[in-house]
Design a protein around this motif. Structure first.
Motif, PDB file in Angstrom:
ATOM      1  N   THR A 197     150.179  35.086  58.433  1.00 29.21           N
ATOM      2  CA  THR A 197     149.083  34.727  58.612  1.00 29.21           C
ATOM      3  C   THR A 197     148.579  33.382  59.327  1.00 29.21           C
ATOM      4  O   THR A 197     147.451  33.235  59.530  1.00 29.21           O
ATOM      5  N   LEU A 198     149.645  32.702  59.282  1.00 29.82           N
ATOM      6  CA  LEU A 198     149.488  31.254  59.858  1.00 29.82           C
ATOM      7  C   LEU A 198     148.213  30.478  59.087  1.00 29.82           C
ATOM      8  O   LEU A 198     147.587  29.664  59.499  1.00 29.82           O
ATOM      9  N   GLU A 199     148.126  30.593  57.977  1.00 28.89           N
ATOM     10  CA  GLU A 199     147.008  30.090  56.933  1.00 28.89           C
ATOM     11  C   GLU A 199     147.306  28.751  56.676  1.00 28.89           C
ATOM     12  O   GLU A 199     146.376  28.107  56.434  1.00 28.89           O
ATOM     13  N   ASN A 200     148.560  28.109  56.927  1.00 28.50           N
ATOM     14  CA  ASN A 200     148.994  26.802  56.643  1.00 28.50           C
ATOM     15  C   ASN A 200     148.749  25.893  57.826  1.00 28.50           C
ATOM     16  O   ASN A 200     149.090  24.673  57.977  1.00 28.50           O
ATOM     17  N   ALA A 201     148.198  26.500  59.041  1.00 22.73           N
ATOM     18  CA  ALA A 201     148.243  25.857  60.176  1.00 22.73           C
ATOM     19  C   ALA A 201     147.037  24.914  60.192  1.00 22.73           C
ATOM     20  O   ALA A 201     146.110  25.048  59.548  1.00 22.73           O
ATOM     21  N   ARG A 202     147.356  23.488  60.446  1.00 22.60           N
ATOM     22  CA  ARG A 202     146.289  22.499  60.551  1.00 22.60           C
ATOM     23  C   ARG A 202     145.707  22.269  62.095  1.00 22.60           C
ATOM     24  O   ARG A 202     144.512  21.523  61.806  1.00 22.60           O
ATOM     25  N   ARG A 223     142.987  33.261  62.229  1.00 24.08           N
ATOM     26  CA  ARG A 223     141.875  34.037  62.152  1.00 24.08           C
ATOM     27  C   ARG A 223     142.182  35.367  62.728  1.00 24.08           C
ATOM     28  O   ARG A 223     141.641  36.498  62.254  1.00 24.08           O
ATOM     29  N   VAL A 224     143.003  35.342  63.705  1.00 24.84           N
ATOM     30  CA  VAL A 224     143.433  36.642  64.575  1.00 24.84           C
ATOM     31  C   VAL A 224     144.545  37.345  63.828  1.00 24.84           C
ATOM     32  O   VAL A 224     144.414  38.360  63.686  1.00 24.84           O
ATOM     33  N   PHE A 225     145.503  36.458  63.323  1.00 22.67           N
ATOM     34  CA  PHE A 225     146.621  37.345  62.561  1.00 22.67           C
ATOM     35  C   PHE A 225     146.292  37.708  61.221  1.00 22.67           C
ATOM     36  O   PHE A 225     147.138  38.436  60.863  1.00 22.67           O
ATOM     37  N   ARG A 226     145.062  37.403  60.519  1.00 30.89           N
ATOM     38  CA  ARG A 226     144.975  37.508  59.176  1.00 30.89           C
ATOM     39  C   ARG A 226     144.253  39.174  59.536  1.00 30.89           C
ATOM     40  O   ARG A 226     143.992  39.874  58.566  1.00 30.89           O
ATOM     41  N   THR A 227     143.793  39.471  60.495  1.00 26.58           N
ATOM     42  CA  THR A 227     143.279  40.846  61.013  1.00 26.58           C
ATOM     43  C   THR A 227     144.337  41.788  61.031  1.00 26.58           C
ATOM     44  O   THR A 227     145.813  41.623  61.402  1.00 26.58           O
ATOM     45  N   PRO A 228     144.490  43.213  60.935  1.00 28.79           N
ATOM     46  CA  PRO A 228     145.401  44.095  61.164  1.00 28.79           C
ATOM     47  C   PRO A 228     145.850  44.311  62.668  1.00 28.79           C
ATOM     48  O   PRO A 228     146.661  45.226  62.785  1.00 28.79           O
TER      49      PRO A 228
END
Length: 468
Positions: free
Chosen positions: A308-313, A322-327
């Motif tokens: 999800t790349l949620e740790n990206a700064r 935001r894109v990779f959190r979608t399916p």
């Protein structure tokens, strides 16, 4: 004057000096007479007898010692005392590193807690995020994909070699791959069984890899319930039968507008050979189609969804997150790989890609692979049955007219709409249930709504909050 050593017990031992001994060591206590009982002793009005000399009197008996309060154990990080080794609730900090003895004041060292191998998915997670567990690392999906490809190819090679050896023992000749219709084993039915069976063997491999590499239960590939929901699968199969009827009718309409070269009339191959081929198709196509769905709509969709790349700064990293959190990245990648493994060209490639995209969307929408498996199985059975009736068991792949692609797209869109409506009607869950939630089933709910673990709220209840 009497001898002090003559104490009434026994004559002194020879050679012993009585002057060096303490008199109290061998002094015999004087016997005391018990006190006389007063008259009327034993009645309620009789006074208590006096206590002997040296005994504690009434009211002088020592009080019973109250038990000392035991020291409380070391305060648990969750506030509640849980047995060591018990699975802790998700999202809370673990006490001490597993595998090390823990010191508890007042109790000493406790035995090391044993952590279970499998880790549950996060409560409220959608299907494509189920692989992002507490032990997720970026390399686990990559290693698992390599294991699936390597193990699958090795199994296919072994099965092919064994099949050729068996065919050589039966026919007396080693298969050369130049038999009737270019078959490997010299028979189309045998080749069909070999191909479908080899692809079906990917199913146990793809179910084992999540447990081994990602430390999660194999059932998490099936659905958000952690298993294959059989009643929902049967409901989707009923809708897939209607899809086959609509698809056949749309294909007949498309054939009227396509100028195809005239071919010789095809004849029925006969009941004996057709029934043999039909038995092979009905027995092996469910495993072949299910294996493909578990790989492309299961493993790939969840593997990409875990990144999800949620740790990206950085700003770019947050945009990608935001894109990779979608399916959709997982759906697109799985459909592209699925298309590349087919031999279609032109509009045929688009048809296969759209088939994979619809199956992936239904997987996320319904929280499991049941709808995609039902669609794939029924579609392949229909695709194999018609050629088998005329003796052609090899599906021709290549260029496809756009009219047929349009007919397939309409049929798949109707199937997706019907399944989405049925899932909403039956309250099929599409997120992981919270184990701590109370078990509650709404009154008058359909039977399929209960085909979920206890504590699962109905579909649509709190979905927006769970998805955020």
């Amino acid at each position: 004057m009497s001898d002090p050593a003559d104490n009434g017990w026994a004559p002194p031992d020879p050679g012993r000096d009585p002057s060096r001994e303490r008199p109290e060591q061998h002094a015999r206590p004087e016997p005391q007479e018990p006190p006389e009982r007063p008259e009327g002793y034993g009645s309620a009005a009789a006074p208590e007898p006096p206590a002997p000399e040296g005994w504690p009197g009434p009211g002088q008996y020592p009080q019973a010692q109250q038990p000392q309060a035991q020291p409380q154990p070391y305060p648990h990080p969750y506030g509640a005392q849980q047995p060591y080794g018990q699975q802790q609730p998700y999202g809370q900090q673990q006490p001490e590193p597993y595998g090390y003895a823990q010191f508890v004041p007042g109790y000493g060292y406790a035995p090391p807690a044993k952590r279970p191998w499998t880790v549950p998915p996060r409560p409220g997670a959608q299907y494509h995020h189920m692989a992002r567990t507490d032990v997720h690392r970026w390399w686990r999906p990559l290693v698992g994909s390599l294991v699936i490809v390597a193990a699958g190819m090795a199994v296919v090679m072994v099965v092919g070699i064994v099949a050729m050896v068996v065919a050589a023992l039966v026919t007396g000749e080693l298969p050369t791959g130049t038999g009737e219709g270019g078959t490997i084993l010299g028979d189309q039915v045998a080749d069909l069984a070999l191909n479908l069976g080899a692809l079906g063997l990917f199913l146990p491999i793809v179910l084992l890899v999540p447990w081994w590499i990602q430390r999660r239960r194999p059932g998490t590939l099936s659905s958000v319930a952690g298993r294959l929901r059989w009643r929902w699968l049967l409901a989707c199969a009923g809708v897939a039968v209607l899809f086959c009827v609509v698809s056949f009718g749309m294909s007949l309409l498309a054939s009227m507008s396509v100028n195809e070269p005239v071919v010789e009339e095809e004849k029925f191959v006969g009941w004996g050979r057709f029934l043999l081929a039909a038995a092979v198709i009905l027995a092996l196509v469910p495993f072949q189609a299910s294996a493909e769905e578990y790989v492309f709509r299961g493993w790939l969709l969840q593997g990409i969804g875990a990144c999800t790349l949620e740790n990206a700064r950085s700003r770019a990293g947050q945009a990608f997150s935001r894109v990779f959190r979608t399916p959709w990245p997982g759906i697109a990648a799985g459909s592209a790989v699925f298309m590349s493994l087919h031999g279609y060209t032109g509009f045929g490639m688009l048809d296969v890609f759209l088939f994979g995209a619809v199956a992936g969307w239904l997987t996320v929408r319904t929280g499991g692979l049941e709808a995609a498996i039902a669609l794939h199985v029924l579609n392949n059975i229909m695709a194999f049955m018609f050629p088998a009736a005329v003796g052609e068991l090899t599906i021709e792949q290549g260029a496809v007219a756009w009219q047929y692609v349009a007919a397939d797209v309409v049929s798949m869109a109707l199937y997706a709409a019907a399944v989405a409506w049925l899932a909403r009607r039956l309250r099929v869950r599409r997120t992981v249930a919270d184990p701590s939630a109370p078990a509650a089933v709404p009154a008058g709910a359909p039977a399929a709504a209960v085909d979920t673990p206890p504590g699962t709220p109905p579909f649509g209840a709190g979905q927006e909050a769970a998805e955020r």
